[in-house]
Design a protein around this motif. Structure first.
Motif, short mmCIF file in Angstrom:
data_model
loop_
_atom_site.label_atom_id
_atom_site.label_comp_id
_atom_site.label_asym_id
_atom_site.label_seq_id
_atom_site.Cartn_x
_atom_site.Cartn_y
_atom_site.Cartn_z
N UNK A 157 0.80 -1.23 0.00
CA UNK A 157 0.00 0.00 0.00
C UNK A 157 0.83 1.28 0.00
N UNK A 164 0.99 3.62 -2.92
CA UNK A 164 -0.15 4.50 -3.25
C UNK A 164 0.20 5.96 -2.96
N UNK A 178 -0.29 9.24 -5.33
CA UNK A 178 -0.94 10.48 -4.91
C UNK A 178 -0.04 11.68 -5.23
N UNK A 186 8.34 3.53 13.09
CA UNK A 186 7.84 4.63 12.26
C UNK A 186 8.36 4.57 10.84
N UNK A 201 5.83 4.50 7.87
CA UNK A 201 5.04 5.71 7.74
C UNK A 201 5.85 6.83 7.11
N UNK A 210 -3.59 14.23 5.88
CA UNK A 210 -3.43 12.85 5.42
C UNK A 210 -3.97 11.87 6.46
N UNK A 221 -6.86 9.17 5.97
CA UNK A 221 -6.63 7.73 6.09
C UNK A 221 -7.60 7.11 7.09
N UNK A 226 -6.96 17.87 -1.63
CA UNK A 226 -6.19 16.80 -2.26
C UNK A 226 -5.66 15.80 -1.23
N UNK A 227 -5.16 16.30 -0.11
CA UNK A 227 -4.61 15.39 0.89
C UNK A 227 -5.72 14.63 1.62
N UNK A 238 -7.07 12.24 -1.00
CA UNK A 238 -6.06 11.23 -1.28
C UNK A 238 -5.92 10.25 -0.12
N UNK A 239 -5.91 10.78 1.10
CA UNK A 239 -5.83 9.89 2.27
C UNK A 239 -7.05 8.97 2.34
N UNK A 276 -6.56 6.20 -0.22
CA UNK A 276 -5.54 5.21 0.17
C UNK A 276 -6.07 4.35 1.32
N UNK A 310 -8.64 1.90 -0.12
CA UNK A 310 -8.05 0.80 -0.91
C UNK A 310 -7.27 -0.16 -0.02
N UNK A 311 -6.44 0.41 0.87
CA UNK A 311 -5.57 -0.46 1.66
C UNK A 311 -6.35 -1.20 2.75
N UNK A 357 -4.07 -3.44 5.46
CA UNK A 357 -2.97 -2.88 4.67
C UNK A 357 -2.34 -1.67 5.31
N UNK A 414 0.91 -1.20 9.11
CA UNK A 414 2.27 -0.74 9.42
C UNK A 414 2.39 0.78 9.48
N UNK A 415 1.37 1.48 9.01
CA UNK A 415 1.41 2.93 9.08
C UNK A 415 0.67 3.45 10.32
N UNK A 440 2.48 5.82 12.93
CA UNK A 440 2.68 7.21 12.51
C UNK A 440 1.34 7.95 12.43
N UNK A 441 0.40 7.38 11.68
CA UNK A 441 -0.78 8.17 11.34
C UNK A 441 -1.89 8.12 12.39
#
Ligand SMILES: Nc1ncnc2c1ncn2[C@@H]1O[C@H](COP(=O)(O)O)[C@@H](O)[C@H]1O
Ligand SMILES: Nc1ncnc2c1ncn2[C@@H]1O[C@H](COP(=O)(O)O)[C@@H](O)[C@H]1O
Ligand SMILES: Nc1ncnc2c1ncn2[C@@H]1O[C@H](COP(=O)(O)O)[C@@H](O)[C@H]1O
Ligand code: NA
Ligand code: NA
Ligand code: NA
Lengths: 96, 314, 314, 314, 96, 96
Positions: free
Chosen positions: B5, B8, B12, B192, B195, C39, C43, C165-166, C169-170, C173, C176-177, C181, C184-185, C188-189
């Motif tokens: 992923x 992606x 973007x 991290x 990310x 973002x 997400x 856009x962000x 876009x987030x 993503x 989709x993920x 998916x 692992x992010x 951070x997010x």
């Protein structure tokens, strides 16, 4: 307060050359310089400062006409062909 | 096909670049992101390296370096004769493709982690080592018979340039501290990692968008070169990895290393050492074409190639 | 009353601004923080959106948009007739209050998380959607009968401006993920989200301090407007949320969305599309008054309103 | 001897600086890192402070401040008479050594965490408090009999300068929110602390490299001063900590506070208040000599000293 | 080394106009430009570069007097009313 | 389009003085100013903008000759001794 007529030389070139140009200028006898970060476009394309493109720097050197002439000559010979480079001079009154 | 992923975010970024969005990653930020990625990759490698007998790695390392040096040596005549490029441009592009890409490597590692495939940690050492012969060969090719080389300046640029310095420094710190000593840093540098890789890919997409547009100007030859070279290099890497007895993951990473082209360390070094080369050509091919090819198509293919050759042996 | 410690960082920033401290968040950093927040919110929304049947959301979405569009349409005559403001200023301020604030929304989400109240994840979609009609209406109001609109430029600014856009876009993503998916992010997010929100609030406090000082110059009308509008908009949101059968958390978030005023996307778009409007007025009201009102008083009140109306139904 | 891997990042930075690598931490980034460290240290202290009876701390606090004020008062005549320095330079250097260093303190805390030694959380309060008398004394010494002091400006600089403001602000937020309220911020401000400290040390190494080169010019006296002063101050701190009945960790931290010299808050304040002092001297000694001495040799020694004196008592 | 008398036009305006102004300048025939980030105060208030306030940019264009005149005229007509804008010219010696 | 001869005063000094210098300039009657971040070298050593070294700022003030003279005089008296400071003036044509 006295004022003294001097020459301001402005050099606009590629950021990657910063250390090299400082060495040249100092070698040739400049007593100081001032640098600001810049971006721009010229005959060598756009240099917007993104990491694969590099940015520009804008160097100001104040000195007498001979010093500025020597710097112009040296930089032109060594860098004009392969690097983005633009130079101009302006007469100024140094305030000191 | 395997799908990560994190790529992606690259898409973007490309989209934002193509529609001319005002999205910009401030330069201080992507410099920080790249410092982070280089240090983190180095630390990861150092920690894993501590588990190996260094002397045993000597012979495989020399082989990997020797075979890797073939890539710029073979690419140069192709660029010069088939592509009709100037000596300087051919040498500079060859150096970019002989070097390696940290971000491509990171995406490959992310895919291995997702697929739960292990790999030899010392592969990260080659991120450092492969850069050096490639750049030196590039300069020799450019200067062969024409002009002189300021080797001192070039070596300084290569060895103490921030890419190698951070990778090698991270390796040493990871090696000395070991997995126990590094533990309080794990969250930042390991957890991290992905990310931050995602954010870096966003920026790479923004930059690549500009390069993709420019590629048309460079003609069909360079575009073809930018796709065929990584595939051939990856085959070389797969064969060598298998011959050296690397694991499935290690084989795939060696293929990825050979297949990837540099767009951070090599451009900086070439701008200093071979200034008459046009940086738009080498960066355009490496970043605008080869990088997206590798992360979307190449890496899954290289994993498939490693599986295939390991299947043959079984 | 419910209290979210993260707002203390806003107070610290206001204090630093008022005493003229030399504390400054470098511009690269707050740009990075805002990219991160947009973002991350996107997400989070995308991951939650994946659990819904998109078609079922169509009718409620259209209703939420339609009712949301009433806000700038009602605010405009109030500003024009009661506030005696110029056409351009009235239209620009109306557009700011029809738009939404990502940070206000984030503080509301943080409060819900602290109170362990669930909400419909697709609410985040309206962060994206509500921006668009508000800005378009603002421009139409400003230009009605006077001058022409460069619609192409405006739409480009709105749709491809970094905020939308962000966020969008987030969303894509994350959608989709999916939650697997994206795992692992997560650190951070998702896990760092609130800490980074705290840092952003510190910067907002610094900026708001300057705006708060300026507010006196704009007079009692604008100050009143900046407090009454969010309350009335929140009532609209609470009623609609309840009518649509949203959960307690969802109702409160819809009220917050309606009540919040934009100070990132709208100012940029209005500066381009309605340049003769004075940005100090709209940003001063939205950031100097409405934003602190919402995070200190509004959000707890909107939660109370949602509880009240859901209690009525029970 | 106890070893903290985080100091390896400092060595990497020094190495990069000495070989003139192109590695640079963008200024926006180290400003952000320092904002982070100050806030995080403040928050940690505030959370721990909440466990204490504030009134009980009053007498020990006053003692710690009074004894700490001896350091600049004793350093000044030494610099003036033994070092033959100007009044302004002596006063400025004395102020730097009377102040404290957040990064040195952070490395000491990291070592305690690694050794699993507990400490009194309110020690962090002295990071804030010790700065103030040291800077005021420095200015009085510089101005005694010569020229006038703009006290208003100086006090503003000291109290509302970003160092004190962020430390004190973090303390207050941590104190108000308590360990429960701060929990969602834990990952950013507590778990990432050491990784971010590592990055900051990398930058400090880069800067210190330049200072180390310059130190030779300042002569043997200043170099000796920069090593002996922290040792003597640490002995003072150890004795006082023991006399006050602090724990092992608390005693070691008090010694570290006394031993450390400021290179962030003090330089900024002195540049404004005592502009005729040469900043190269004070920063050179504090950052080029005392800081590395403390993190490599001092801190382990101070821990040993605390162990020794606590052993005597047992 | 030859020097050539030229005109330097300095434009100080709002950062939000960067792309727009570049398009205008290029349209009117400028062969290059150099941009630095700036902040400042003028009749339109303080523009300190905080995010709700915007910063300034400082654009340098070197060209002949006619080009600079055309740029000044166009920018004044289109932007002076609603945006912070200040322009001045200096005679320089281009070194090339 | 009218042009008006004016004096451009450029002040290069330490970043730490930014607020102080702005107050002085405004006090003396300047109607505006433009600041860019800079780095450089002079008689007070190198100011590369690292955090223990401080950077420079480059201030442009456009005004009449008297105003510029007053500013030069005041800044020299108050800051020249202890701080890095360099000032020069150039005659310009303000475009307005
Ligand atoms: N006509 C011009 N006016 C202002 N700056 C220019 C001009 N031409 C070139 N430059 C600057 O000089 C740099 C190098 O120019 P060049 O060597 O022509 O690519 C460009 O990136 C611009 O920043
Ligand atoms: N007298 C001045 N000297 C130098 N810069 C100025 C002056 N007046 C205005 N500026 C710059 O031009 C920008 C726009 O000016 P204004 O349109 O007057 O707000 C300001 O933000 C300043 O950066
Ligand atoms: N000859 C020069 N040419 C250009 N800039 C200078 C020159 N001398 C000094 N400067 C700038 O003025 C600042 C202060 O100068 P100084 O007071 O001589 O240290 C330096 O840091 C430079 O940025
Ligand atoms: Na390669
Ligand atoms: Na709203
Ligand atoms: Na001390």
């Amino acid at each position: 307060m006295t004022t003294q007529p001097m020459t301001l030389l402005v050099i606009i070139s590629e950021a990657v050359l910063e250390d090299t140009l400082i060495d040249e200028i100092t070698d040739l006898g400049a007593k100081g310089y001032t640098i600001t970060d810049a971006r721009g476009r010229g005959t060598h394309g756009t240099r917007a400062g993104r990491w694969t493109q590099g940015g520009n720097i804008r160097i100001e050197v104040i000195g007498n006409a001979q010093l500025c002439g020597r710097i112009v000559e040296r930089l032109q010979r060594a860098y004009e062909k392969d690097y983005g480079l633009l130079m101009y001079t302006v007469p100024i009154e140094l305030q000191n | 096909m395997h799908f990560e992923p994190v790529v992606l975010f690259f898409l973007l970024g490309v989209f934002a670049g193509l529609v001319r969005s005002d999205l910009k990653i401030p330069s201080a930020i992507y410099e920080a992101l790249s410092i982070f990625l280089l240090l983190a990759i180095g630390l990861q490698g150092g920690v894993k390296l501590a588990e190996f007998e260094l002397l045993e790695l000597l012979v495989p390392s020399l082989l990997i370096l020797a075979v890797g040096s073939l890539i710029p040596l073979l690419a140069f005549p192709v660029l010069r004769l088939l592509g009709h490029m100037t000596r300087a441009d051919s040498a500079s592009i060859a150096a970019h493709y002989g070097s390696v890409s940290v971000v491509t490597f990171s995406v490959a590692i992310a895919l291995l982690a997702q697929e739960e495939i292990d790999f030899e940690g010392y592969m990260i050492v080659f991120l450092v080592l492969l850069e050096i012969p490639a750049l030196v060969i590039g300069v020799i090719l450019a200067r062969h018979g024409v002009g002189s080389v300021r080797w001192g300046k070039l070596l300084h640029e290569v060895l103490f340039g921030k890419s190698i310095l951070l990778l090698a420094g991270g390796l040493m710190i990871g090696f000395i501290a070991g997995s126990e000593g590094i533990k309080p840093l794990d969250i930042l540098f390991f957890d991290l990692f992905k990310g931050i890789l995602a954010l870096f890919l966003l920026e790479m997409g923004l930059v690549a968008a500009g390069r993709i547009a420019g590629l048309r100007a460079y003609g069909a030859f360079l575009v073809t070169f930018a796709v065929v070279t990584p595939l051939l290099s990856a085959i070389l890497g797969t064969l060598l990895g298998w011959a050296l007895g690397l694991s499935l993951g290690g084989t795939m990473l060696l293929a990825t290393l050979y297949a990837s082209a540099s767009y951070i360390a090599a451009p900086a070094a070439m701008r200093i050492a071979v200034p008459e080369a046009n940086p738009a050509l080498s960066i355009g091919a490496a970043l605008g074409m080869t990088f997206p090819f590798n992360i979307f198509i190449g890496i899954p293919v290289y994993l498939w190639m490693a599986r295939f050759i390991h299947g043959l042996g079984a």
